[in-house]
Write an enzyme that holds these catalytic residues in place. Structure first.
Site, PDB file in Angstrom:
ATOM      1  N   ASP A 153      22.892  20.773  49.045  1.00  0.00           N
ATOM      2  CA  ASP A 153      21.603  21.637  48.994  1.00  0.00           C
ATOM      3  C   ASP A 153      22.044  22.430  47.705  1.00  0.00           C
ATOM      4  O   ASP A 153      22.140  23.575  47.948  1.00  0.00           O
ATOM      5  CB  ASP A 153      21.298  22.316  50.241  1.00  0.00           C
ATOM      6  CG  ASP A 153      19.832  22.775  50.229  1.00  0.00           C
ATOM      7  OD1 ASP A 153      19.167  22.847  49.272  1.00  0.00           O
ATOM      8  OD2 ASP A 153      19.702  23.881  50.988  1.00  0.00           O
ATOM      9  N   HIS A 159      16.398  22.421  48.399  1.00  0.00           N
ATOM     10  CA  HIS A 159      15.428  22.684  48.846  1.00  0.00           C
ATOM     11  C   HIS A 159      14.148  23.427  48.388  1.00  0.00           C
ATOM     12  O   HIS A 159      13.084  23.262  48.777  1.00  0.00           O
ATOM     13  CB  HIS A 159      15.564  22.761  50.553  1.00  0.00           C
ATOM     14  CG  HIS A 159      15.790  24.114  50.965  1.00  0.00           C
ATOM     15  ND1 HIS A 159      17.113  24.693  50.681  1.00  0.00           N
ATOM     16  CD2 HIS A 159      14.993  25.220  51.242  1.00  0.00           C
ATOM     17  CE1 HIS A 159      17.072  26.041  51.103  1.00  0.00           C
ATOM     18  NE2 HIS A 159      15.600  26.311  51.283  1.00  0.00           N
ATOM     19  N   SER A 201      16.454  31.682  50.223  1.00  0.00           N
ATOM     20  CA  SER A 201      17.210  30.252  50.008  1.00  0.00           C
ATOM     21  C   SER A 201      17.556  30.193  48.693  1.00  0.00           C
ATOM     22  O   SER A 201      16.695  30.930  47.687  1.00  0.00           O
ATOM     23  CB  SER A 201      16.313  29.450  50.376  1.00  0.00           C
ATOM     24  OG  SER A 201      16.564  29.430  51.848  1.00  0.00           O
TER      25      SER A 201
END
Length: 273
Positions: free
Chosen positions: A72, A20, A170
């Site tokens: 992910d 992402h 992230s």
């Protein structure tokens, strides 16, 4: 360019991160909109250890879905090789047993420039200890989020003393020290939003992509010699590990605490991505 996500050096030309981080609302980011910095411990300062690399390819897991955040995980292939030094080193991929029960109750280390307690991107690289929780406990903590999004290819972690991964962390790794080496086992994927302020809620679990579940996929795109197995016997002739890559030293603890954390690469992308 603006700071976007974290990542980890896997080999001379490969960064491990979250899908992402390199995905727009419709497709993978253009390589021209992404660059990777390594050796940086302050976001707005460069040093003799800092390197900036252009990107030649972004490899998103083929079954990634931005609508459910499954799979992910992504790889960024650099246009130029990372110059390894005492301050910039690769981390080891988890080649041991992938059973998650073996890490439940253990604490891993996360690092990043993500939002701090003032909800602004941190200028100083931060680190925190995160304890791995079992899936049932994680789901029970927030059924609306984890009950619908957590898969067997993820695990949950709760930070100690209110510390947590947050927006901007992230793609950064969760690292475990095993036998004197650092291994990347998780990638920061998502955390429930804070109902009041909208960024992350440090009182809640964070979901991590389980890197060990994707080893076979990763192996297709990296130099196989970086895989660290107990019975490996590989000797590489090199001079002070500057431009040549020492395939025996992934994840080795450096001379000081700061040296290891300087090895983290991070991804910067253009605004409004």
């Amino acid at each position: 360019m603006e700071y976007a996500c974290g990542g980890s050096i896997i080999d001379e030309s490969t960064i491990l991160t979250a899908s992402h981080c390199v995905y727009t609302k419709s497709d993978v980011l253009s390589v021209s909109r992404v660059s990777v910095d390594v050796g940086r411990i302050r976001l707005n300062e460069t040093s003799n250890y800092t390197q900036t690399h252009a990107v030649r390819q972004i490899i998103v897991h083929p079954r990634f879905s931005q609508h459910s955040i499954i799979n992910d995980i992504a790889l960024i292939k650099l246009s130029t090789n990372v110059t390894m030094s005492k301050y910039v080193q690769p981390v080891c991929l988890w080649t041991m047993d992938s059973n998650q029960t073996l890490i439940v109750g253990r604490s891993g280390t996360i690092v990043g420039f993500g939002l701090n307690e003032r909800d602004v991107v941190s200028d100083q690289l931060k680190q925190a200890l995160v304890g791995v929780q079992d899936a049932l406990t994680c789901i029970a903590s927030d059924r609306d989020v984890f009950g619908t999004h957590l898969t067997t290819d993820m695990f949950c972690g709760m930070g100690q003393n209110g510390a947590s991964a947050c927006n901007g962390d992230s793609g950064g790794g969760m690292f475990f020290e095993v036998g004197g080496k650092w291994y990347v086992r998780g990638l920061v994927s998502f955390t429930p939003l804070n109902a009041n302020t909208k960024p992350c809620d440090p009182r809640k679990n964070t979901a991590y992509t389980d890197v060990a579940k994707y080893l076979d996929w990763i192996k297709q795109y990296i130099d196989q010699r970086v895989l660290s197995f107990e019975n490996d016997v590989l000797h590489v002739d090199y001079e002070e590990k500057l431009r040549l890559f020492n395939f025996e030293t992934c994840g080795l603890k450096s001379y000081s605490t700061g040296s290891f954390f300087e090895s983290i690469g991070y991804v910067a992308s253009c605004p409004n991505t």
